[in-house]
Enzyme design. Structure first.
Site, PDB file in Angstrom:
ATOM      1  N   VAL A   1       0.834  -1.208   0.000  1.00 44.01           N
ATOM      2  CA  VAL A   1       0.000   0.000   0.000  1.00 44.01           C
ATOM      3  C   VAL A   1       0.872   1.263   0.000  1.00 44.01           C
ATOM      4  O   VAL A   1       0.602   2.222  -0.739  1.00 44.01           O
ATOM      5  CB  VAL A   1      -0.977  -0.018   1.202  1.00 44.01           C
ATOM      6  CG1 VAL A   1      -1.754   1.283   1.290  1.00 44.01           C
ATOM      7  CG2 VAL A   1      -1.940  -1.198   1.083  1.00 44.01           C
TER       8      VAL A   1
ATOM      9  N   LYS B   1     -13.620  -4.352  10.242  1.00 49.00           N
ATOM     10  CA  LYS B   1     -14.213  -3.342   9.342  1.00 49.00           C
ATOM     11  C   LYS B   1     -15.667  -3.060   9.701  1.00 49.00           C
ATOM     12  O   LYS B   1     -16.094  -1.908   9.686  1.00 49.00           O
ATOM     13  CB  LYS B   1     -14.083  -3.823   7.888  1.00 49.00           C
ATOM     14  CG  LYS B   1     -12.625  -3.795   7.402  1.00 49.00           C
ATOM     15  CD  LYS B   1     -12.484  -4.514   6.085  1.00 49.00           C
ATOM     16  CE  LYS B   1     -11.080  -4.391   5.524  1.00 49.00           C
ATOM     17  NZ  LYS B   1     -10.844  -5.309   4.393  1.00 49.00           N
TER      18      LYS B   1
ATOM     19  N   ASP C   1     -10.610  -9.801   9.691  1.00 52.92           N
ATOM     20  CA  ASP C   1     -10.475  -8.526   8.978  1.00 52.92           C
ATOM     21  C   ASP C   1     -11.857  -7.893   8.748  1.00 52.92           C
ATOM     22  O   ASP C   1     -12.069  -6.714   9.038  1.00 52.92           O
ATOM     23  CB  ASP C   1      -9.760  -8.799   7.641  1.00 52.92           C
ATOM     24  CG  ASP C   1      -9.589  -7.558   6.796  1.00 52.92           C
ATOM     25  OD1 ASP C   1      -8.713  -6.740   7.123  1.00 52.92           O
ATOM     26  OD2 ASP C   1     -10.342  -7.399   5.820  1.00 52.92           O
TER      27      ASP C   1
ATOM     28  N   LYS D   1      -6.938  -1.111   9.638  1.00 46.33           N
ATOM     29  CA  LYS D   1      -8.246  -1.392  10.272  1.00 46.33           C
ATOM     30  C   LYS D   1      -8.108  -1.887  11.705  1.00 46.33           C
ATOM     31  O   LYS D   1      -8.968  -1.633  12.539  1.00 46.33           O
ATOM     32  CB  LYS D   1      -9.080  -2.377   9.447  1.00 46.33           C
ATOM     33  CG  LYS D   1      -8.334  -3.552   8.829  1.00 46.33           C
ATOM     34  CD  LYS D   1      -7.882  -3.276   7.425  1.00 46.33           C
ATOM     35  CE  LYS D   1      -6.743  -4.182   7.025  1.00 46.33           C
ATOM     36  NZ  LYS D   1      -6.960  -4.907   5.826  1.00 46.33           N
TER      37      LYS D   1
HETATM   38  N1  HSE Z   1      -6.825  -8.291   3.187  1.00 50.28           N
HETATM   39  C1  HSE Z   1      -7.779  -7.242   3.001  1.00 50.28           C
HETATM   40  C2  HSE Z   1      -8.860  -7.762   2.062  1.00 50.28           C
HETATM   41  C3  HSE Z   1      -7.097  -6.046   2.446  1.00 50.28           C
HETATM   42  O1  HSE Z   1      -8.645  -8.792   1.413  1.00 50.28           O
HETATM   43  O2  HSE Z   1      -9.926  -7.157   1.966  1.00 50.28           O
HETATM   44  C4  HSE Z   1      -7.935  -4.796   2.381  1.00 50.28           C
HETATM   45  O3  HSE Z   1      -8.327  -4.347   3.647  1.00 50.28           O
END
Ligand code: HSE
Length: 404
Positions: free
Chosen positions: A11, A199, A195, A99
């Site tokens: 990124v 979020k 993840d 995040k």
């Molecule tokens: N690993 C995360 C995804 C990256 O696949 O969405 C973006 O936040």
């Protein structure tokens, strides 16, 4: 305006690229040129065009009054949290795609930013390149939001799409997602749903204004989903998606991350590959849908650079975000009503009558295998757990929540 970048991974490199590529249009939009003065990374990048910008010492950045914005693309809680706090306290805006950091310390960092008349911005932390944080903070403020449901993880959506459409094997597709720069350093965060959990915690905190702790959100990943499940889904006119949701139910907030069977006509069913889709429901506007690339170098960098421009435009002013530090008590997950799709081994004698006795009214599903498959009636998780416990684990092949 001089900025510093923390982390030159996928990124971070994207941020350098976007700032370089779109230098002129960014300068026009920000009202001034944006120049990277430092890049902090523990690795060496000798001989590369950016090598003269490299530093390993955060204090050089923190103590340089010329630096107005610090951009973090390192990931992980530490040292990102320490750097975020130090930057904001020194009067520098802080922009992040992290995040974990936002879900854990977002409310506190927003408060520090407010007190120091700078900005803590994190558009890239949810939905990659999709604008979703800014719309929640600025465009949908006339509404009482009562639900957000989304596909928030690009890696798992990529895996599920390839499994469903091409019959490919989980592990192979995960490797491809890693090679494409979609997956987290530890892909367990993607495939176990952690993840997406962080979020949806961020989105629900912003939508409802109170701190939704990610630790309280029941989370299931996609590792139990098999090729056979995909075949069933297809036959029934469904697809399997990893959905993250938060909803206002009877004056309380409910959130969950879970693989779900959704009809092919569902607005999120067509969100495939690395794309994310986020469906927001408000009491005035109705349904709004956001769609775009949810992971990857340039989409994520695009959201970060947009935050840099926003921070540059708001020098000396704090953009208010509605995210209280007070933690909200989530609705008990056992009381939430669900339908399940269940696959059983056909070994037991009279399995059909046993199932009907335990579950009452059910909907049988034609099985392409030597199995007994059915969909339960709407009932609470607690009641479902009690009923399913009456069956031996050996008989149960899989159970997946279904949106009916
Ligand atoms: N690993 C995360 C995804 C990256 O696949 O969405 C973006 O936040």
């Amino acid at each position: 305006m001089k900025i510093a970048l923390l982390g030159l991974g996928t990124v971070g490199q994207g941020v350098v690229e976007v700032i370089h590529e779109n230098k002129e249009s960014i300068a026009k939009r920000a009202g001034q040129s944006i120049e990277i003065k430092y890049i902090l990374d523990l690795r060496s990048f000798e001989g590369e065009a950016i090598s003269h910008l490299m530093t390993k010492d955060f204090d050089v950045i923190a103590n340089d009054e010329e630096i107005a914005i610090v951009v973090e693309a390192m990931g992980g809680i530490e040292p990102a949290y320490t750097y975020a706090k130090a930057s904001l306290l020194k009067g520098k805006s802080f922009i992040t795609s992290n995040k974990e950091l936002v879900a854990m310390h977002g409310a506190e960092l927003l408060e520090i930013a407010r007190n120091n008349k700078v900005n803590f911005l994190f558009e890239a932390s949810v939905g990659g390149g999709i604008p979703i944080i800014r719309p929640l903070n600025q465009s949908l403020t006339a509404d009482e939001i009562y639900e957000i449901t989304g596909i928030l993880n690009g890696t798992t959506n990529f895996i599920l799409t390839k499994m469903q459409q091409e019959g490919r094997i989980f592990e192979d597709v995960l490797k491809e997602a890693q090679a494409l720069g979609y997956a987290e350093k530890n892909p367990e965060a993607d495939v176990e749903g952690y993840d997406a959990c962080r979020k949806i915690a961020i989105l629900s905190s912003l939508a409802f204004g109170e701190h939704v702790s990610f630790q309280d959100i029941p989370t299931d990943g996609i590792t139990q989903i098999t090729q056979e499940d995909m075949v069933y889904a297809d036959n029934m006119g469904y697809v399997i998606k990893l959905l993250a949701t938060c909803q206002k139910q009877d004056n309380s907030i409910f959130a969950r991350v879970s693989p779900m069977l959704i009809a092919k006509t569902h607005p999120l069913a067509m969100v495939n590959d690395v794309f994310n889709g986020i469906l927001v429901k408000g009491n005035v506007i109705g349904d709004v849908m956001f769609y775009g690339r949810g992971a990857g170098k340039l989409p994520t960098a695009s959201a970060m650079v947009a935050d840099i421009v926003d921070a540059a435009k708001h020098t000396g002013t704090n953009i208010i975000s509605f995210w209280n530090r007070e933690k909200v008590e989530l609705k008990d997950k056992e009381q939430v009503k669900v339908n399940y799709f269940i696959r059983l081994k056909k070994d037991a004698e009279c399995i059909e009558s046993i199932i009907k006795e335990i579950f009452g009214q059910i909907e049988e599903v034609v099985s392409p295998y030597n199995e007994y498959a059915f969909i339960t009636n709407l009932d609470t998780e607690a009641s479902f757990t009690e009923k399913i416990s009456q069956l031996s684990d050996l008989v149960i092949i899989n159970k997946i929540r279904i949106d009916k």
